[in-house]
Design a protein around this motif. Structure first.
Motif, PDB file in Angstrom:
ATOM      1  N   ALA A   1      76.892  19.157  50.532  1.00  0.00           N
ATOM      2  CA  ALA A   1      75.692  18.800  49.788  1.00  0.00           C
ATOM      3  C   ALA A   1      74.684  18.048  50.652  1.00  0.00           C
ATOM      4  O   ALA A   1      73.469  18.161  50.441  1.00  0.00           O
ATOM      5  CB  ALA A   1      76.058  17.964  48.560  1.00  0.00           C
TER       6      ALA A   1
ATOM      7  N   THR B   1      72.729  20.747  52.495  1.00  0.00           N
ATOM      8  CA  THR B   1      71.738  21.481  51.712  1.00  0.00           C
ATOM      9  C   THR B   1      70.643  20.569  51.174  1.00  0.00           C
ATOM     10  O   THR B   1      69.547  21.041  50.858  1.00  0.00           O
ATOM     11  CB  THR B   1      72.403  22.185  50.522  1.00  0.00           C
ATOM     12  OG1 THR B   1      72.951  21.205  49.623  1.00  0.00           O
ATOM     13  CG2 THR B   1      73.513  23.119  50.993  1.00  0.00           C
TER      14      THR B   1
ATOM     15  N   GLU C   1      70.671  19.223  48.320  1.00  0.00           N
ATOM     16  CA  GLU C   1      70.511  19.572  46.900  1.00  0.00           C
ATOM     17  C   GLU C   1      70.601  18.385  45.956  1.00  0.00           C
ATOM     18  O   GLU C   1      70.183  18.481  44.796  1.00  0.00           O
ATOM     19  CB  GLU C   1      71.560  20.610  46.505  1.00  0.00           C
ATOM     20  CG  GLU C   1      72.982  20.098  46.611  1.00  0.00           C
ATOM     21  CD  GLU C   1      74.010  21.212  46.491  1.00  0.00           C
ATOM     22  OE1 GLU C   1      74.889  21.113  45.618  1.00  0.00           O
ATOM     23  OE2 GLU C   1      73.914  22.197  47.269  1.00  0.00           O
ATOM     24  N   ARG C   2      71.130  17.256  46.414  1.00  0.00           N
ATOM     25  CA  ARG C   2      71.286  16.100  45.534  1.00  0.00           C
ATOM     26  C   ARG C   2      70.041  15.216  45.495  1.00  0.00           C
ATOM     27  O   ARG C   2      70.046  14.178  44.836  1.00  0.00           O
ATOM     28  CB  ARG C   2      72.495  15.270  45.968  1.00  0.00           C
ATOM     29  CG  ARG C   2      73.826  16.008  45.901  1.00  0.00           C
ATOM     30  CD  ARG C   2      74.146  16.483  44.494  1.00  0.00           C
ATOM     31  NE  ARG C   2      75.435  17.135  44.412  1.00  0.00           N
ATOM     32  CZ  ARG C   2      76.557  16.532  44.022  1.00  0.00           C
ATOM     33  NH1 ARG C   2      76.542  15.250  43.692  1.00  0.00           N
ATOM     34  NH2 ARG C   2      77.693  17.211  43.986  1.00  0.00           N
TER      35      ARG C   2
ATOM     36  N   TRP D   1      70.238  14.045  52.725  1.00  0.00           N
ATOM     37  CA  TRP D   1      70.066  15.267  53.519  1.00  0.00           C
ATOM     38  C   TRP D   1      70.203  14.912  54.989  1.00  0.00           C
ATOM     39  O   TRP D   1      69.646  13.928  55.472  1.00  0.00           O
ATOM     40  CB  TRP D   1      68.678  15.855  53.239  1.00  0.00           C
ATOM     41  CG  TRP D   1      68.532  17.302  53.544  1.00  0.00           C
ATOM     42  CD1 TRP D   1      69.501  18.183  53.901  1.00  0.00           C
ATOM     43  CD2 TRP D   1      67.317  18.059  53.497  1.00  0.00           C
ATOM     44  NE1 TRP D   1      68.977  19.434  54.084  1.00  0.00           N
ATOM     45  CE2 TRP D   1      67.655  19.389  53.835  1.00  0.00           C
ATOM     46  CE3 TRP D   1      65.995  17.737  53.198  1.00  0.00           C
ATOM     47  CZ2 TRP D   1      66.697  20.387  53.896  1.00  0.00           C
ATOM     48  CZ3 TRP D   1      65.057  18.750  53.257  1.00  0.00           C
ATOM     49  CH2 TRP D   1      65.400  20.061  53.598  1.00  0.00           C
TER      50      TRP D   1
END
Length: 265
Positions: free
Chosen positions: A132, A135, A137-138, A147
């Motif tokens: 995660a 990506t 995405e959080r 990130w």
């Protein structure tokens, strides 16, 4: 003669004559309609006569040419739609070993891509944190992006490890996990038995976003103290470039950054 310490009168300059040009600089006066036309005028193609007749101010041929210049380009695809359409499958932890990547830059120059296969069948919680963070995405937490993109390899020791993952401070003293707090060792099932082993680096005894990649063929002396959760499956030559700018103290001669990152499979 030495002039240090002497008091000298400041030089006197004549006041220059400034011609009164304020009147010449005033904008010409227009009627209300003419002033509106003046403000809307974009160039010689705008015709006041057309405006006064409530016609389009731009000639038809020029209007068509302008529309052609601003129309979006057409994307031409050859073949049947089934040839280029593809399905984006949702990632389900534990369903398959995910593959993530780092595009690495050294001194601002790209040197290649690291592809890493994560063993979420062995260490799912640790792998999900790393995946995660690849990506992004959080989103963010406490004004810090969750990130790896833009983060650094802050410690590189040749023939030992390349360590990175400090997404808050960039020097090894920070870091965040996607869980909002540090988490414990998951297990010590896998071994540091190859070059390119991906393992957890602790920050003050806790796991956050830090990781390291081994730069030697055998680092099994680290087994039992660091959680292995994956390995470099492509781009081992990029590790050579990273190792070349390291030092025995761990400082890098040039900044080693993750220019981009994400998930491939």
């Amino acid at each position: 003669e030495n002039s240090v310490g002497r008091t000298m009168a400041p030089p006197q300059y004549a006041t220059p004559h400034i011609p009164n040009t304020a009147g010449a600089r005033q904008a010409p006066t227009y009627s209300a309609d003419a002033a509106l036309r003046q403000s809307e005028r974009k160039g010689p193609q705008w015709d006041d006569a057309r405006i006064s007749k409530n016609e389009a101010p731009l000639r038809a041929d020029l209007l068509a040419a302008s529309a052609a210049k601003t129309s979006p380009p057409q994307l031409l695809l050859e073949g049947d739609p089934s040839d280029w359409e593809y399905e984006i499958r949702e990632y389900v932890p534990g369903e398959r070993n995910p593959v993530v990547f780092f595009d690495v830059a050294i001194g601002g120059v790209g040197v290649g891509r690291l592809e890493m296969t994560l063993r979420d069948d062995v260490a799912p919680r640790t792998c999900e944190n790393f995946r995660a963070l690849c990506t992004g995405e959080r989103g963010s937490f406490e004004d810090h992006a969750l990130w790896y993109k833009g983060s650094k390899f802050h410690r590189v020791v040749p023939d030992f490890v390349a360590q990175g993952g400090d997404i808050t401070r960039g020097n090894g003293s920070g870091g965040l996990s996607i869980y909002g707090e540090p988490f414990d060792d998951e297990n010590f099932t896998l071994s540091h038995d190859r070059r390119g082993t991906l393992s957890v680096a602790t920050t003050n005894g806790a796991h956050t976003s830090h990781f390291f990649i081994t730069l030697r063929d055998d680092a099994r002396f680290l087994d039992g103290t660091h959680v292995v959760f994956g390995f470099v499956s492509a781009g081992l030559d990029v590790l050579d470039h990273i190792q070349d700018v390291g030092s025995t103290q761990g400082r890098t001669h040039k900044a080693v950054t993750v220019a981009n990152c994400g998930q491939l499979a």
